[in-house]
Design an enzyme around this catalytic site. Structure first.
Site, short mmCIF file in Angstrom:
data_model
loop_
_atom_site.label_atom_id
_atom_site.label_comp_id
_atom_site.label_asym_id
_atom_site.label_seq_id
_atom_site.Cartn_x
_atom_site.Cartn_y
_atom_site.Cartn_z
N GLU A 1 1.20 -8.93 7.40
CA GLU A 1 1.89 -8.41 8.58
C GLU A 1 1.67 -9.26 9.82
O GLU A 1 1.89 -8.81 10.95
CB GLU A 1 1.46 -6.96 8.82
CG GLU A 1 1.88 -6.07 7.65
CD GLU A 1 1.52 -4.61 7.83
OE1 GLU A 1 0.84 -4.27 8.84
OE2 GLU A 1 1.89 -3.79 6.98
N LYS B 1 8.23 6.20 7.44
CA LYS B 1 8.69 4.99 6.76
C LYS B 1 9.97 5.37 6.00
O LYS B 1 9.92 6.20 5.08
CB LYS B 1 7.65 4.46 5.78
CG LYS B 1 6.38 3.93 6.43
CD LYS B 1 5.36 3.52 5.38
CE LYS B 1 4.14 2.86 5.98
NZ LYS B 1 3.09 2.59 4.97
N HIS C 1 7.06 -0.01 10.00
CA HIS C 1 7.62 -1.00 9.07
C HIS C 1 6.94 -0.89 7.71
O HIS C 1 6.14 0.03 7.48
CB HIS C 1 7.40 -2.40 9.65
CG HIS C 1 5.93 -2.74 9.77
ND1 HIS C 1 5.45 -4.02 9.89
CD2 HIS C 1 4.81 -1.96 9.79
CE1 HIS C 1 4.13 -4.03 9.97
NE2 HIS C 1 3.73 -2.77 9.92
N GLU D 1 -5.13 6.37 11.26
CA GLU D 1 -4.14 6.61 10.20
C GLU D 1 -4.78 6.51 8.82
O GLU D 1 -5.56 5.59 8.55
CB GLU D 1 -3.01 5.57 10.32
CG GLU D 1 -1.94 5.66 9.24
CD GLU D 1 -0.97 4.50 9.32
OE1 GLU D 1 -0.42 4.13 8.26
OE2 GLU D 1 -0.75 3.96 10.42
N ASP E 1 -5.90 1.73 10.78
CA ASP E 1 -5.34 2.27 9.54
C ASP E 1 -6.21 1.79 8.38
O ASP E 1 -5.98 0.72 7.82
CB ASP E 1 -3.89 1.80 9.35
CG ASP E 1 -3.31 2.24 8.01
OD1 ASP E 1 -3.93 3.09 7.34
OD2 ASP E 1 -2.24 1.73 7.63
N SER F 1 0.87 -1.17 0.00
CA SER F 1 0.00 0.00 0.00
C SER F 1 0.90 1.22 0.00
O SER F 1 1.41 1.63 1.04
CB SER F 1 -0.90 -0.01 1.24
OG SER F 1 -1.66 1.17 1.32
N HIS G 1 -3.47 -6.17 2.30
CA HIS G 1 -2.57 -7.02 3.06
C HIS G 1 -3.15 -8.39 3.36
O HIS G 1 -2.53 -9.20 4.04
CB HIS G 1 -2.20 -6.34 4.39
CG HIS G 1 -1.32 -5.14 4.22
ND1 HIS G 1 -0.97 -4.32 5.27
CD2 HIS G 1 -0.72 -4.63 3.12
CE1 HIS G 1 -0.20 -3.35 4.82
NE2 HIS G 1 -0.03 -3.51 3.53
N GLU H 1 -5.68 -2.19 8.56
CA GLU H 1 -5.06 -2.59 9.82
C GLU H 1 -5.95 -2.24 11.01
O GLU H 1 -6.48 -1.14 11.09
CB GLU H 1 -3.70 -1.89 10.02
CG GLU H 1 -2.68 -2.18 8.94
CD GLU H 1 -1.39 -1.41 9.16
OE1 GLU H 1 -1.23 -0.79 10.23
OE2 GLU H 1 -0.54 -1.40 8.26
N LYS I 1 4.90 0.80 14.90
CA LYS I 1 4.14 -0.38 14.49
C LYS I 1 5.02 -1.25 13.61
O LYS I 1 5.74 -0.78 12.74
CB LYS I 1 2.84 0.00 13.77
CG LYS I 1 2.99 0.71 12.43
CD LYS I 1 1.62 0.83 11.76
CE LYS I 1 1.71 1.50 10.41
NZ LYS I 1 0.42 1.49 9.69
N ASP J 1 -0.01 9.09 6.27
CA ASP J 1 0.95 8.15 5.68
C ASP J 1 1.09 8.46 4.20
O ASP J 1 2.00 9.19 3.79
CB ASP J 1 0.48 6.72 5.92
CG ASP J 1 1.39 5.68 5.25
OD1 ASP J 1 2.50 6.03 4.79
OD2 ASP J 1 0.99 4.50 5.18
#
Length: 436
Positions: A211, A342, A370, A292, A246, A39, A159, A168, A393, A317
């Site tokens: 993840e 990131k 991450h 997020e 997220d 993403s 994900h 998330e 995270k 993000d």
């Protein structure tokens, strides 16, 4: 002094190629392996791929490897720059060698691997742990702050293979007294969550996403949050563990609306106003402390409107991509109050630190992260301690590339305690830890 730099193609946690860099000085060999995202924000630094469909479906990184060995290495070795004192100059040289704003020439994956390896070599040359070297580079204060770990225990979006649109759903042990206790608390909740899912959906529903979080057959955010409420309660940590979400909504923003059914055959459109109402409802019903990417990266008006009265940390993000220019724009538009960090979004360690420090000047939070395509490299664990950002995270307490970061954080906590250093666990102050 840098003696040599070698690079190689290796695999990340999704089985895709990534860049490994080995940098040699008189202190030894220092390795870095670069992560990769699924993403991704449109404005991220460019990850260079070969495009040869006969190898790894076009995802090979031999061009980036070649750029490290044939362009970057000779220039750095001949530059005479010192790894112990010249991190910023080294990163500036890397940027100048590339010559583009988004590192599209040499590739951010090539450049970042060298930047990370130089930081590790610089720490060794200075006789410092990496976290202390990064603290000095950033100008952060002491005492040391150990972060609240946000564990992504339910995976959705791009994900996972379920129909959950939100990417998330995280748990955060703000009520712990130490990093180690926080890891223990969330690991126990993760095991209870496994049992909750098994009882509700059957044993086939405990498959995991990119993840390490579970990916049961759910599609709505309240379903995910209800599972967490039950697991936290059964683990005995009600009130001590909070939640983060997220949605990563850039993935399903179309023509001004958001399609919650983008992973299924049924369209489920929501307007920005409907989304805001949903978020307010969720914030009122569940112990959520962080939100997020609740809107798409180019839906600036929605970000600004929601930020006016958002009672929790609102993290950009895809909106910011760890880039000072977008951090400044978001500040001017009052679009959010936190930056996700990131390192591969920007491509050098110095630029990541500069973006974090700019965010701090605005009174924002910084949330270290991450990527979904990770490696066993634990660099960001040292980074979050060095910058005192207060939270990180790195996925679920599952899969080696995820737990490597949490294990390193526990190790750092033990090192600092053994040295007699004053240690603070961010806890409820995770949003303002940098200013403690």
């Amino acid at each position: 002094m840098i003696r040599s730099i070698k690079a190689a193609q290796r695999l990340d946690s999704r089985g895709n190629p990534t860049v490994q860099v080995d940098l040699t000085t008189d202190k030894g060999i220092f390795r870095a392996i670069v992560p990769s995202g699924a993403s991704t924000g449109t404005n991220e630094a460019v990850e260079l791929r070969d495009g040869d469909s006969s190898q790894y479906g076009g995802k090979g990184v031999n061009k980036a490897v070649s750029n490290v060995e044939n362009i970057i290495a000779p220039a750095l070795v001949q530059s005479g720059l010192r790894v112990d004192t010249d991190q910023k100059k080294i990163d500036e040289l890397l940027k100048s060698l590339d010559g583009t704003k988004n590192k599209a020439n040499l590739g951010a994956n090539a450049i970042l691997g060298v930047s990370m390896a130089c930081a590790r070599a610089g720490a060794a040359a200075s006789g410092l742990h990496l976290y202390e070297y990064l603290r000095r580079e950033s100008g952060a204060n002491t005492p040391y702050v150990l972060p609240v770990p946000f564990f992504n225990v339910l995976n959705g979006g791009v994900h996972s293979g379920n129909e959950m649109a939100f990417q998330e759903t995280m748990i955060a042990p703000v009520g712990a007294t130490s990093l180690a206790e926080g890891v223990q608390m969330c690991s126990e909740v993760y095991q209870h969550l496994k049992n909750v899912i098994t009882k509700k959906f059957g044993p086939s529903a405990i498959g995991i996403g990119d993840e390490g979080g579970f990916a049961p057959t759910i599609s709505q955010p309240h379903e995910a949050l209800n599972l967490l409420v039950q697991a936290v309660s059964e683990a005995g940590y009600k009130g001590r563990i909070k939640f983060g979400i997220d949605p990563a909504l850039s993935e399903f923003f179309k023509n001004g609306n958001y399609d919650f059914g983008f992973k299924s055959s049924k369209q489920d459109l929501r307007s920005p106003k409907q989304l805001m109402d949903l978020y307010r409802l969720l914030l009122g019903e569940y112990p959520i402390v962080l939100l997020e990417d609740p809107f798409a990266e180019n839906d600036w008006d929605s970000w600004t409107e929601f930020c006016r009265d958002c009672p929790v940390e609102l993290v950009g993000d895809d909106l910011l991509v760890t880039n000072k220019a977008y951090v400044q724009e978001a500040h001017e538009k009052k679009a959010c109050n936190s930056m996700l960090l990131k390192i591969n979004q920007i491509g050098t360690i110095s630029e990541a630190i500069e973006a974090a420090n700019l965010a701090f000047t605005y009174g924002w939070s910084v949330f270290v992260s991450h990527r979904s395509g990770e490696t066993n490299d634990d660099f960001i664990a040292d980074l979050v301690v060095g910058l005192r950002t207060g939270h990180i995270k790195s996925g679920a307490p599952c899969r080696g590339e995820r737990v490597a970061k949490y294990n390193r954080l526990m190790e750092i906590e033990e090192i600092l305690r053994a040295k007699g250093e004053q240690i603070l666990y961010a806890g409820d102050d995770f949003r303002t830890a940098y200013s403690i």
